[in-house]
Design a protein around this motif. Structure first.
Motif, short mmCIF file in Angstrom:
data_model
loop_
_atom_site.label_atom_id
_atom_site.label_comp_id
_atom_site.label_asym_id
_atom_site.label_seq_id
_atom_site.Cartn_x
_atom_site.Cartn_y
_atom_site.Cartn_z
N GLU A 222 8.39 80.21 32.92
CA GLU A 222 8.21 78.85 33.41
C GLU A 222 9.55 78.19 33.74
N LEU A 223 10.54 78.43 32.91
CA LEU A 223 11.85 77.87 33.20
C LEU A 223 12.41 78.43 34.51
N CYS A 224 12.23 79.72 34.72
CA CYS A 224 12.70 80.33 35.97
C CYS A 224 11.98 79.73 37.19
N ARG A 225 10.69 79.42 37.03
CA ARG A 225 9.96 78.78 38.13
C ARG A 225 10.58 77.44 38.48
N LEU A 226 10.90 76.66 37.44
CA LEU A 226 11.50 75.36 37.68
C LEU A 226 12.86 75.50 38.36
N LEU A 227 13.68 76.41 37.87
CA LEU A 227 15.02 76.57 38.43
C LEU A 227 14.98 77.07 39.87
N ALA A 228 14.01 77.93 40.16
CA ALA A 228 13.88 78.42 41.54
C ALA A 228 13.52 77.29 42.49
N GLY A 229 12.88 76.24 41.97
CA GLY A 229 12.51 75.10 42.80
C GLY A 229 13.55 74.01 42.85
N LEU A 230 14.71 74.25 42.24
CA LEU A 230 15.76 73.24 42.26
C LEU A 230 16.40 73.10 43.64
N HIS A 231 16.31 74.17 44.46
CA HIS A 231 16.80 74.15 45.84
C HIS A 231 15.68 74.59 46.77
N ASP A 232 15.73 74.08 48.01
CA ASP A 232 14.76 74.56 48.99
C ASP A 232 15.34 75.76 49.73
N GLY A 233 14.64 76.23 50.75
CA GLY A 233 15.06 77.44 51.46
C GLY A 233 16.38 77.30 52.19
N ALA A 234 16.81 76.06 52.45
CA ALA A 234 18.08 75.82 53.14
C ALA A 234 19.21 75.50 52.18
N GLY A 235 18.94 75.65 50.87
CA GLY A 235 19.97 75.38 49.89
C GLY A 235 20.13 73.91 49.53
N ARG A 236 19.21 73.05 49.98
CA ARG A 236 19.29 71.63 49.66
C ARG A 236 18.60 71.35 48.33
N ILE A 237 19.16 70.45 47.59
CA ILE A 237 18.66 70.09 46.26
C ILE A 237 17.39 69.26 46.41
N THR A 238 16.39 69.55 45.61
CA THR A 238 15.06 68.98 45.80
C THR A 238 14.78 67.73 44.96
N LEU A 239 15.76 67.18 44.27
CA LEU A 239 15.54 65.96 43.51
C LEU A 239 15.13 64.84 44.47
N PRO A 240 14.13 64.05 44.11
CA PRO A 240 13.65 62.99 45.02
C PRO A 240 14.73 61.94 45.27
N GLY A 241 15.01 61.68 46.55
CA GLY A 241 15.99 60.68 46.92
C GLY A 241 17.44 61.09 46.71
N PHE A 242 17.67 62.37 46.43
CA PHE A 242 19.00 62.82 46.05
C PHE A 242 20.04 62.58 47.15
#
Length: 457
Positions: A222-242
């Motif tokens: 589960e932790l690996c799933r979360l970390l894999a979603g920290l960036h999108d396919g273009a390497g951009r960080i997925t935090l809302p409003g970041f």
């Protein structure tokens, strides 16, 4: 400009003191380092130096007043504690047995940041010699803390308690890198930082795989799933409003980066990395200096050491490090991180995000400030070519210092990408120290011509 004397043997003596601030063995050596530095300040030109105690580890303060009471006041910030070292990984020498080889001094802290601070003291001595006994043209103060490598946990207390002594017209942070000795450069910005621990729990205790494999929650997966979603396919960080507050760099910085000599193979060799990754559409210097980043600094799950014994880990943890750029704010990014996690929770797991209180905001030196112009001129003369603006990929308490002193912050460092900060065989090029001390000597003479005291003395 006369040549400035540097003392590799003095730096080696200081590097030999293992002033590691992390861990129980650190305090005695950090205090020994502080006493060594206070004595060196007095030897190299300060009229006053003392060790400032905190509730943690000590800082050192030094001062040499200018002959003219109306002269500007420069406060130099750095640190004398060092990052922990793992001796088996070192090849050239042991971490605290410094050795000079092929123009480099090897040892923990040689570059980060003991060598950088000694450059300032060597330049003070040279400046005083140029003045022929007239006293310095600028009041110089030094604040060298002993807890930078553990988050500067008592820096705010120091700044508040000693606000009168630390009053200044200009602050200079000396804990940064330059790009190359072949290309004069001045750092004009540093990134901020947010560190956090992300913990996932999927069971009350580790579970034997024979009893639950394939049917139970697995905290590590589960932790690996979360970390894999920290960036999108273009390497951009997925935090809302970041990216809402990510400012474009000044035109001069963009132009400098566009013409900066960059060789990917050399950079990979110097940093010891296998490939250059990150946000799509930006080159390595842009990613380092003008774009934010999110990294996983450490992962842990399951029993440490020995075989896994067929267990499914109940708990998994990752330490995260986010680097911020102007005009992001650390407190807002911390809240974005919490919202990011809240939107990704799944049933069957417990989650926790622990944001460290020792965050730092990014900072950019005000463009066109007379002190910044003076630094550009001094660096250009020392290197023999016009200096270009660059950034720094790491963080520094610049914004905190700017607020506390109500003064602009400049940056000056002698670190190079190949100096291996925080890694095995950390080293510093003696030529980098010589050029750095030469540039700082010129800056001390240049500053009073363009900045007058606003009360910092």
């Amino acid at each position: 400009m006369s040549e400035v004397m540097v003392e590799p043997e003095a730096l080696a003596a200081w590097v030999a003191i293992p002033s590691v601030s992390a861990g129980p063995a650190g305090p005695p050596s950090v205090r020994r380092s502080a006493r060594w530095l206070a004595r060196a300040m007095l030897r190299l030109g300060c009229s006053h130096a003392e060790v400032w105690e905190t509730e943690g580890l000590p800082a050192v303060y030094g001062c040499r007043p200018a002959a003219d009471p109306g002269a500007p006041v420069l406060l130099v910030y750095s640190h004398h504690d060092v990052h922990a070292a793992h001796p088996p990984e070192w090849r050239v020498t042991r971490p605290f047995s410094p050795v000079l080889r092929d123009g480099r001094l090897y040892g923990r802290g040689a570059s980060d940041a003991k060598g950088q601070l000694l450059c300032h003291l060597w330049s003070l001595r040279a400046h005083l010699a140029e003045r022929g006994g007239a006293g310095p043209a600028v009041t110089v103060k030094y604040l060298v803390e002993g807890e930078e490598e553990i988050g500067s946990v008592h820096l705010a207390d120091l700044l508040a308690r000693h606000s009168d002594e630390l009053a200044a017209d200009v602050v200079m942070v000396s804990d940064t890198m330059i790009w190359s000795l072949d290309h004069a450069a001045v750092c004009t910005s540093v990134r901020g930082s947010v560190t956090a621990g992300l913990t996932v729990r999927g069971a009350d205790r580790d579970v034997h795989s024979g009893a639950a494999s394939g049917a139970s929650a697995n905290a590590a997966v589960e932790l690996c799933r979360l970390l894999a979603g920290l960036h999108d396919g273009a390497g951009r960080i997925t935090l809302p409003g970041f990216y809402d507050a990510v400012a474009e760099p000044p035109a001069a910085v963009r132009e400098s980066l566009a013409t900066l000599p960059f060789d990917a193979r050399t950079w990979l060799d110097e940093t010891g990395t296998f490939a250059a990754g990150g946000e799509a559409g930006f080159g390595v210097p842009e990613r380092l200096w003008t774009r934010p980043s999110a990294e996983v600094a450490r992962l842990a799950a399951g029993p440490a050491g020995g075989p896994a014994l067929g267990l499914l880990p109940a708990v998994a943890r990752a330490d995260l490090l986010l680097r911020l750029v102007p005009d992001q704010r650390a407190d807002r990014v911390a809240e974005q991180l919490r919202r990011w996690l809240a939107g990704r929770r799944r049933e069957g797991y417990a989650y926790d995000i622990d944001v460290s209180p020792t965050t730092s905001d990014p900072y950019r030196t005000p463009a066109g400030h007379p002190a910044l112009d003076a630094l550009f001129r001094a660096v250009g003369r020392a290197y023999g070519s016009p200096a270009r603006p660059v950034g720094n990929g790491g963080a520094a308490p610049a914004a905190q210092l700017a607020r506390a002193c109500d003064a602009p912050v400049l940056f000056f460092g002698t670190g190079l990408p190949g100096d291996r900060w925080h890694g095995p065989d950390e080293n510093v090029r003696i030529e980098a120290l010589r050029l750095g001390a030469r540039a700082l000597t010129g800056f001390l003479g240049e500053l009073p011509r363009c900045v007058r005291s606003g009360g910092g003395g």
